[in-house]
Write an enzyme that holds these catalytic residues in place. Sequence first.
Site, PDB file in Angstrom:
ATOM      1  N   GLU A   1       2.000   1.002   1.705  1.00  0.00           N
ATOM      2  CA  GLU A   1       2.017   0.739   3.153  1.00  0.00           C
ATOM      3  C   GLU A   1       1.656   2.055   3.810  1.00  0.00           C
ATOM      4  O   GLU A   1       2.426   3.014   3.777  1.00  0.00           O
ATOM      5  CB  GLU A   1       3.393   0.240   3.598  1.00  0.00           C
ATOM      6  CG  GLU A   1       3.373  -0.417   4.973  1.00  0.00           C
ATOM      7  CD  GLU A   1       3.614   0.570   6.095  1.00  0.00           C
ATOM      8  OE1 GLU A   1       2.608   1.018   6.709  1.00  0.00           O
ATOM      9  OE2 GLU A   1       4.772   0.895   6.351  1.00  0.00           O
TER      10      GLU A   1
ATOM     11  N   CYS B   1       3.766   3.471  12.044  1.00  0.00           N
ATOM     12  CA  CYS B   1       2.433   3.031  11.610  1.00  0.00           C
ATOM     13  C   CYS B   1       1.939   1.835  12.397  1.00  0.00           C
ATOM     14  O   CYS B   1       0.739   1.582  12.457  1.00  0.00           O
ATOM     15  CB  CYS B   1       2.453   2.686  10.118  1.00  0.00           C
ATOM     16  SG  CYS B   1       2.830   4.076   9.042  1.00  0.00           S
TER      17      CYS B   1
ATOM     18  N   GLU C   1       4.931  -6.576   1.585  1.00  0.00           N
ATOM     19  CA  GLU C   1       6.378  -6.420   1.426  1.00  0.00           C
ATOM     20  C   GLU C   1       7.076  -7.436   2.308  1.00  0.00           C
ATOM     21  O   GLU C   1       6.471  -8.043   3.187  1.00  0.00           O
ATOM     22  CB  GLU C   1       6.807  -4.995   1.794  1.00  0.00           C
ATOM     23  CG  GLU C   1       6.169  -3.939   0.911  1.00  0.00           C
ATOM     24  CD  GLU C   1       6.618  -2.537   1.269  1.00  0.00           C
ATOM     25  OE1 GLU C   1       7.530  -2.025   0.591  1.00  0.00           O
ATOM     26  OE2 GLU C   1       6.060  -1.955   2.217  1.00  0.00           O
TER      27      GLU C   1
END
Length: 455
Positions: A230, A264, A433
């Site tokens: 990620e 992010c 995820e």
Amino acid sequence: MLQELRIINPATEELEAVVPVTTPAEVDAAVRRAAAAQEKWAALPPGDRARVLRRFAEAVRDNVPALARLELAEAGHPLGNAEWEANNVADLLHYAAGGVERLTGRQIPVAGGLNITLQEPLGVVAVIAPWNFPMPIAAWGTAPALAAGNAVLLKPAETTPLTALRLAGYALEAGLPEGLFQVLPGEGAVTGNALVEHPGVAKVVFTGSTATGRGIAAKCAAQTKRLTLELGGKSPNIVFADADIERAAAAAPGSFLDNTGQDCCARSRILVQRPVYDRFMELLEPAVKAFVAGDPADPATRMGPLISAAQRERVRSYVSEDAPAAIRGEAPKGKGFWYPATVLEGRPDDRTAVEEIFGPVAVAIPFEDEADAVRLANATDYGLSGSLWTRDVGRALRVSGAVAAGNLSVNSHSSVRYWTPFGGYKQSGLGRELGPDALAAFTETKNVFISTEES
């Protein structure tokens, strides 16, 4: 190699703790302990594993205030945010525990017999967590990996190991076997690298920068090792002229100022259709200035400091304190790694519009029509998240289908729920995820054919 990590409070610049680092030799020993514990853990009946994980979840829940205070001290998160993050760990452990007894294989019709599949744990999983959300993101990998029958070695970021170490203590108190869940503080280049390269580690879960993720991917490839990444993002916030402009402007600051922009998923590219651009910017200014920055312990605070002096210098390298800005908020003076909320008016090819700043800075850019909005939204190497604001359901569906990002929200900035899958397109990562399939990502699928043919 460092001998210890010095944990600095980002709001005061005071030393909070000194933590010994984990050497490569200690990583090797930890992997061996984990492997031994994992065999016993995987052999437990699923219901027993689920009960232990639920006890772990309740131990976390019972200690939310203590965990939040640690998060405030090491990461500078406002207290309300830190409490939410600790509760999210408990929620995720409960959710993962619910999946233990539903991790089933399949019966596949075949000729000449019966075919079944089994979902078996990988073994030892390394989770390398970031500093921006130390507790929740650590749990994204840890909870489903444990639930699927694996052992977990968690390497927290160099600046934020305190909550991870406390969580490991709660895990032992809850009854997880010794060695099953270990926290290994240290430098990424040393401790993290030792985990990535260790042949006894079956999978690596990494959250962090795209550059570091590429390096980890190359090392995992050398061993054909499983990997979830990620990575970075430069997400768009697309506001169409038919949207509820007042609502969109009021919600925008939280989309790029939460966690001081160290996210992010931050919607740091604000794309606004030209007919409503000026009105949107007028409404945005008071909303940004109302996003109070200050003492993380004060309940009124909505934005804390950046994580470190180095991160503040990185943000400054994109926009200096005296640079002209469309909107600039206030930040405390004196000690602490503070930076004011800032909105720039830019062009699509500006450095600030295409690179991840990871601070409280957004760039506003007008667009002409739907096709232009999609073009601008996709004009980046990243594809993690994004939002779009419109009253037109057809447009919402068309644009959602056209924007290259793993997580989109309409008339909202909500990207992450532990019930739903999360991950990125392009340079924002590999794999997914969270969500109902999270446990399966930590298993091997074994196919078994049983012949029913007569001899």
